[in-house]
Scaffold this motif. Structure first.
Motif, PDB file in Angstrom:
ATOM      1  N   ASN A   1      10.812  21.179 -12.374  1.00  0.00           N
ATOM      2  CA  ASN A   1      10.551  21.882 -11.121  1.00  0.00           C
ATOM      3  C   ASN A   1      10.580  23.391 -11.365  1.00  0.00           C
ATOM      4  O   ASN A   1      11.643  23.981 -11.551  1.00  0.00           O
ATOM      5  CB  ASN A   1      11.597  21.494 -10.081  1.00  0.00           C
ATOM      6  N   ASP A   2       9.406  24.009 -11.333  1.00  0.00           N
ATOM      7  CA  ASP A   2       9.326  25.434 -11.637  1.00  0.00           C
ATOM      8  C   ASP A   2      10.061  26.301 -10.622  1.00  0.00           C
ATOM      9  O   ASP A   2      10.358  27.460 -10.898  1.00  0.00           O
ATOM     10  CB  ASP A   2       7.861  25.879 -11.712  1.00  0.00           C
ATOM     11  N   ALA A   3      10.320  25.768  -9.458  1.00  0.00           N
ATOM     12  CA  ALA A   3      11.068  26.539  -8.467  1.00  0.00           C
ATOM     13  C   ALA A   3      12.554  26.599  -8.808  1.00  0.00           C
ATOM     14  O   ALA A   3      13.293  27.413  -8.254  1.00  0.00           O
ATOM     15  CB  ALA A   3      10.871  25.934  -7.080  1.00  0.00           C
ATOM     16  N   LYS A   4      12.998  25.758  -9.750  1.00  0.00           N
ATOM     17  CA  LYS A   4      14.423  25.712 -10.082  1.00  0.00           C
ATOM     18  C   LYS A   4      14.703  25.874 -11.571  1.00  0.00           C
ATOM     19  O   LYS A   4      15.809  26.249 -11.941  1.00  0.00           O
ATOM     20  CB  LYS A   4      15.028  24.388  -9.594  1.00  0.00           C
ATOM     21  N   ASN A   5      13.737  25.593 -12.408  1.00  0.00           N
ATOM     22  CA  ASN A   5      14.000  25.655 -13.845  1.00  0.00           C
ATOM     23  C   ASN A   5      13.902  27.102 -14.344  1.00  0.00           C
ATOM     24  O   ASN A   5      13.822  28.045 -13.562  1.00  0.00           O
ATOM     25  CB  ASN A   5      13.049  24.736 -14.610  1.00  0.00           C
TER      26      ASN A   5
ATOM     27  N   ASN B   1       7.436  11.252  -7.257  1.00  0.00           N
ATOM     28  CA  ASN B   1       7.147  12.612  -6.801  1.00  0.00           C
ATOM     29  C   ASN B   1       8.103  13.612  -7.464  1.00  0.00           C
ATOM     30  O   ASN B   1       8.950  13.258  -8.283  1.00  0.00           O
ATOM     31  CB  ASN B   1       7.191  12.697  -5.277  1.00  0.00           C
ATOM     32  N   GLN B   2       7.968  14.904  -7.103  1.00  0.00           N
ATOM     33  CA  GLN B   2       8.754  15.951  -7.764  1.00  0.00           C
ATOM     34  C   GLN B   2      10.250  15.712  -7.668  1.00  0.00           C
ATOM     35  O   GLN B   2      10.993  15.877  -8.641  1.00  0.00           O
ATOM     36  CB  GLN B   2       8.411  17.321  -7.150  1.00  0.00           C
ATOM     37  N   SER B   3      10.706  15.293  -6.504  1.00  0.00           N
ATOM     38  CA  SER B   3      12.141  15.112  -6.324  1.00  0.00           C
ATOM     39  C   SER B   3      12.683  13.941  -7.144  1.00  0.00           C
ATOM     40  O   SER B   3      13.876  13.885  -7.430  1.00  0.00           O
ATOM     41  CB  SER B   3      12.471  14.906  -4.840  1.00  0.00           C
TER      42      SER B   3
ATOM     43  N   SER C   1       0.856  -1.193   0.000  1.00  0.00           N
ATOM     44  CA  SER C   1       0.000   0.000   0.000  1.00  0.00           C
ATOM     45  C   SER C   1       0.891   1.241   0.000  1.00  0.00           C
ATOM     46  O   SER C   1       2.051   1.185   0.424  1.00  0.00           O
ATOM     47  CB  SER C   1      -0.924   0.016   1.231  1.00  0.00           C
ATOM     48  N   PRO C   2       0.385   2.372  -0.463  1.00  0.00           N
ATOM     49  CA  PRO C   2       1.191   3.597  -0.524  1.00  0.00           C
ATOM     50  C   PRO C   2       1.542   4.100   0.869  1.00  0.00           C
ATOM     51  O   PRO C   2       0.764   3.939   1.818  1.00  0.00           O
ATOM     52  CB  PRO C   2       0.281   4.591  -1.258  1.00  0.00           C
ATOM     53  N   PRO C   3       2.694   4.761   1.014  1.00  0.00           N
ATOM     54  CA  PRO C   3       3.072   5.332   2.305  1.00  0.00           C
ATOM     55  C   PRO C   3       2.339   6.656   2.530  1.00  0.00           C
ATOM     56  O   PRO C   3       1.761   7.235   1.605  1.00  0.00           O
ATOM     57  CB  PRO C   3       4.576   5.561   2.151  1.00  0.00           C
ATOM     58  N   ALA C   4       2.387   7.145   3.743  1.00  0.00           N
ATOM     59  CA  ALA C   4       1.807   8.446   4.043  1.00  0.00           C
ATOM     60  C   ALA C   4       2.699   9.531   3.432  1.00  0.00           C
ATOM     61  O   ALA C   4       3.895   9.339   3.238  1.00  0.00           O
ATOM     62  CB  ALA C   4       1.698   8.628   5.558  1.00  0.00           C
ATOM     63  N   GLY C   5       2.083  10.703   3.135  1.00  0.00           N
ATOM     64  CA  GLY C   5       2.866  11.801   2.588  1.00  0.00           C
ATOM     65  C   GLY C   5       3.001  11.710   1.077  1.00  0.00           C
ATOM     66  O   GLY C   5       2.207  11.066   0.386  1.00  0.00           O
ATOM     67  N   ASP C   6       4.059  12.334   0.587  1.00  0.00           N
ATOM     68  CA  ASP C   6       4.240  12.427  -0.867  1.00  0.00           C
ATOM     69  C   ASP C   6       5.503  11.715  -1.320  1.00  0.00           C
ATOM     70  O   ASP C   6       6.093  12.077  -2.341  1.00  0.00           O
ATOM     71  CB  ASP C   6       4.281  13.907  -1.285  1.00  0.00           C
ATOM     72  N   ASP C   7       5.915  10.699  -0.588  1.00  0.00           N
ATOM     73  CA  ASP C   7       7.102   9.965  -0.998  1.00  0.00           C
ATOM     74  C   ASP C   7       6.808   9.130  -2.240  1.00  0.00           C
ATOM     75  O   ASP C   7       5.684   8.674  -2.464  1.00  0.00           O
ATOM     76  CB  ASP C   7       7.571   9.033   0.128  1.00  0.00           C
ATOM     77  N   SER C   8       7.831   8.916  -3.040  1.00  0.00           N
ATOM     78  CA  SER C   8       7.700   8.007  -4.174  1.00  0.00           C
ATOM     79  C   SER C   8       7.531   6.579  -3.661  1.00  0.00           C
ATOM     80  O   SER C   8       8.005   6.240  -2.562  1.00  0.00           O
ATOM     81  CB  SER C   8       8.938   8.102  -5.064  1.00  0.00           C
TER      82      SER C   8
END
Length: 790
Positions: free
Chosen positions: A270-274, A261-263, A238-245
């Motif tokens: 990533n619009d915060a870095k691109n 996920n984004q990382s 099952s998927p973990p809690a949060g936004d981990d891959s």
């Protein structure tokens, strides 16, 4: 007794019995062995045959995989043949084409709109052991009798460094043991592949924040093993809690799901870095500044952004309909100019500069002729004065020759016996030309000069030529007795009252003053234009009379305090009369700068004919030249937080040149003139209140300004240019700029009294836009539509 005899006889009998028994035993052993061989050998041979069958089935499926793989690399439609039997083999079971056993679903950002689902079609073949060998998603799989799945060769589904790549085959038709042909439809394959990519990477999903890949298949466990190997993730239930891959294998749904996920994705998403830029309150921007001075953006990420600027219209057409003088190759009507000069005694007096006023007039007239073309233009000189005593026109030194009523004179000074001459050299000759014969005696008598000038032009000029009178005086009309002045059968008398445009003339000089005005008016009716100049001490000059004469002659009055101002007045008239009314394209250039480094405009093509100026070691081209080979632009890079300053400059022009172009204005054709030599000393920078900057959020202000801007008939309509560039919605009144764009409006100088504006719209782009920055290689889907014919 002999004991050996009986003994010998018994041994022989026993031996015979023993040999028979041995033979029986041997036969028994052989028979037993044979039975054992039959029993146990049959079992071993069956296992070997089963193994050989399984391996053969896998080999055949791998061969099918190899052949079908050639289709996925083809750029055009083609066909391949395949079979499930070698030359020495016979297929005992028929293969099946299965199209309803599973699918792959890819979803970006958890958004159902950005989701694509592709069926997992497969070819299946049973082997002797009850297992099924499967060709699915470009790989070969083994599905055992108890449902356990394993990978024989890996599928063409890859996840490496956060980049998802799939090459899948959509199969239709049917398969047989032998004689199959697979036909690729390259056109529909390309269309479907593009459609899937466009569906995934659209709108807010253009640059994924996360990607989910869900594979539903009866070989889901093996798919889980494959995805674990691709991502390095442990298999979870099952998927973990949060936004981990994560990677989840679910037995109840027979699915394997991987979430990135984004990382886990490439940094370019990533619009915060691109390099994606949002100039209007984008949450991923660290700082944005948009002012009339320039624009700066920062993500605090040490980025480098590309800046690109270009005009919205293909042809900017900044300029005005104006009179252009001294232009090469400019066609204009020839000129006949008559200089009418005061010869009263005060002209011998020194002016404010110390030079005799008469000499200042000579120099200014000589300068006037430099604006004319001696091949087509002609000039004449008339002097005027009133002498208190009798005076012989042909003998300026004479007095007391004629009785009262004494004459008041205007005289024509001829050049080589010609009233009008194109011989400017003789006219300007300082050793005996007509200018040197000008007198300085008596009083002022303007009517006498005008009575000579107007008939001269009427007699010697014609309708093909522009006729000009330039009347100069340093004083007021004066005479010593009553006299009648006859103009076109109308008498004008001293001590009478006359009104011209609300200005009353009366007293001793009323007749001569008003007669001068009437001559200018009649001359104007005959196509002549009269300009007037008052020279010297202002209180000594009858400026009201000179102004009225200019108005009646449809010209203009100039006051010249000193010799320098006199030359300017003559030059102004010369420029005006020698010019033609044309569409003059203002010499101008744009300038962008960043980090104190100028970024001049660039024009693609041959610019050797384009005027330019050099400033600060940089060359600035005349971007408004109609002969420019292409539209200008700016392109350079800036670092995070650097301000991009923008400005424009209008330069002076030292040389105007006619073009082959014309513009239609109110039904008339006007030639277009370009500047071939710019003068940077006369530059005017367009900045501050003459610059406006608009983002999408400023659409209301832009709509209002656009409604108030008025373009000339010959200029590109701004709304049309915006529509053509898809930058403005005329229905909603909204700008439709991309996230990284602004529009800058430059309000260039316009002629005084002009009813139109000189607006240039520039589109500035910095970095990448949210709308179009689709990072390459993050998701790559290759769908191959194949029909199998057996």
């Amino acid at each position: 007794m002999n004991r050996w005899g009986p003994t010998s006889s018994n041994v022989g009998a026993d031996r015979g019995v023993s040999e028979l028994l041995g033979y029986v035993l041997l036969v028994g052993i052989v028979m037993t062995g044979a039975v054992a061989i039959v029993i146990f050998g049959a079992s071993s041979i069956g296992g070997i045959q089963e193994q050989q069958d399984s391996e053969a089935t896998q080999t055949m499926m791998q061969e099918v995989d190899s052949r079908l793989a050639t289709l996925s690399t083809a750029s055009e439609s083609r066909a391949v043949e395949f079979s499930f039997a070698e030359t020495d083999q016979t297929v005992q079971r028929s293969p099946d084409l299965v199209t309803d056993k599973g699918q792959i679903n890819i979803t970006v950002n958890g958004n159902a709109t950005c989701s694509a689902e592709v069926p997992l079609d497969s070819i299946r073949l049973d082997n002797e052991a009850g297992a099924v060998i499967v060709y699915e998603a470009g790989g070969v799989w083994r599905l055992s009798e108890d449902g356990a799945a394993s990978i024989v060769t890996p599928p063409t589904v890859s996840i490496q460094d956060g980049q998802l790549s799939l090459s899948l085959m959509n199969m239709t038709g049917s398969v047989a043991g032998e004689g199959n042909q697979a036909v690729l439809n390259a056109s529909s394959s390309a269309t479907d592949s593009t459609a899937a990519m466009d569906k995934l990477l659209q709108g807010s999903c253009m640059r994924p924040d996360n990607i989910t890949v869900r594979i539903q298949s009866d070989m889901y466990e093996a798919w889980g093993e494959h995805l674990a190997g691709e991502t390095g993730y442990d298999v979870r239930s099952s998927p973990p809690a949060g936004d981990d891959s994560y990677l989840v294998v679910n037995d109840s749904t027979e699915t394997a799901t991987v979430y990135l996920n984004q990382s886990a994705l490439p940094e370019r998403t990533n619009d915060a870095k691109n390099n994606v830029v949002g100039v209007t309150n984008a949450s991923y921007m660290h700082d944005v500044s948009v002012t009339t001075d320039g624009i700066s953006v920062s993500k605090d990420a040490n980025n480098t952004y590309t800046v690109y600027a270009e005009p919205v219209a293909d042809d900017i057409e900044i300029g005005s309909v104006e009179r252009i003088s001294q232009a090469n190759n400019v066609t204009r009507p020839p000129l006949d100019v008559v200089f009418v000069v005061d010869e009263s005694g005060s002209m011998e007096d020194p002016g404010p500069s110390g030079q005799e006023k008469r000499e200042s007039v000579r120099g200014s007239i000589r300068n006037f002729t430099t604006y004319l073309d001696s091949d087509i233009d002609r000039i004449a000189l008339v002097g005027y004065q009133e002498m208190p005593n009798g005076y012989d026109e042909n003998d300026p030194s004479s007095t007391w020759r004629f009785p009262y009523p004494h004459p008041n004179y205007g005289r024509i000074y001829r050049t080589n016996n010609q009233m009008l001459t194109g011989d400017f050299e003789s006219f300007n000759d300082t050793s005996g030309g007509p200018l040197e014969r000008l007198q300085a005696k008596g009083w002022t008598y303007s009517t006498g000069g005008m009575k000579k000038a107007a008939p001269l032009l009427d007699l010697k000029s014609d309708e093909s030529r522009n006729k000009i009178i330039v009347l100069l005086s340093d004083g007021r009309n004066k005479h010593s007795h009553d006299e009648d002045w006859l103009v076109s059968s109308q008498e004008y008398k001293s001590h009478q009252s006359y009104n011209y445009n609300g200005h009353w003339y009366w007293g001793d000089e009323a007749g001569t003053d008003f007669a001068t005005i009437k001559i200018a008016q009649l001359a104007s009716d005959s196509g002549m234009t009269t300009y007037t100049i008052g020279f010297g001490i202002e209180t000594n000059i009858d400026e009201e009379l000179l102004s009225d004469v200019a108005k009646a002659g449809t010209g203009e009055y100039y006051y010249a305090k000193n010799a320098s101002a006199l030359e300017d007045a003559f030059s102004s008239i010369a420029k005006r009369v020698s010019s033609t009314k044309q569409v003059g394209r203002l010499p101008m250039s744009t300038n962008l700068s960043a980090n104190n480094t100028a970024q001049p405009p660039q024009i693609t093509g041959d610019v050797t004919r384009i005027a330019n100026v050099t400033q600060g070691g940089e060359t600035f081209l005349n971007v408004n030249d109609p002969y420019a080979p292409s539209t200008f632009s700016h392109a350079f890079t800036v670092s995070d937080g650097e301000m991009v300053n923008f400005s424009a400059t209008v330069y002076g022009c030292d040389r105007w040149v006619a073009t082959s172009m014309t513009e239609t204005i109110n039904g008339s054709q006007y030639p277009v003139t370009r500047c071939a030599a710019m003068n940077k000393s006369d530059g005017t920078t367009v900045e501050d209140n003459n610059v406006s900057v608009y983002t999408n959020h400023a659409s209301t202000a832009f709509k209002n300004d656009l409604a108030n801007w008025t373009t000339a008939e010959w200029q590109t309509n701004l709304t049309d240019a915006l529509n053509k560039s898809n930058l403005y919605n005329t229905t909603t009144g909204q700008l439709t700029l991309e996230s990284n764009q602004v529009i800058v409006a430059y309000d260039f100088p316009q002629q005084s009294g002009a009813e139109t504006d000189n607006i240039m719209l520039m589109l500035y782009t910095i970095g990448l836009s949210e709308e179009n920055a689709r990072p390459s290689g993050v998701i790559d889907i290759d769908l191959n539509n194949v029909r199998i014919e057996s």
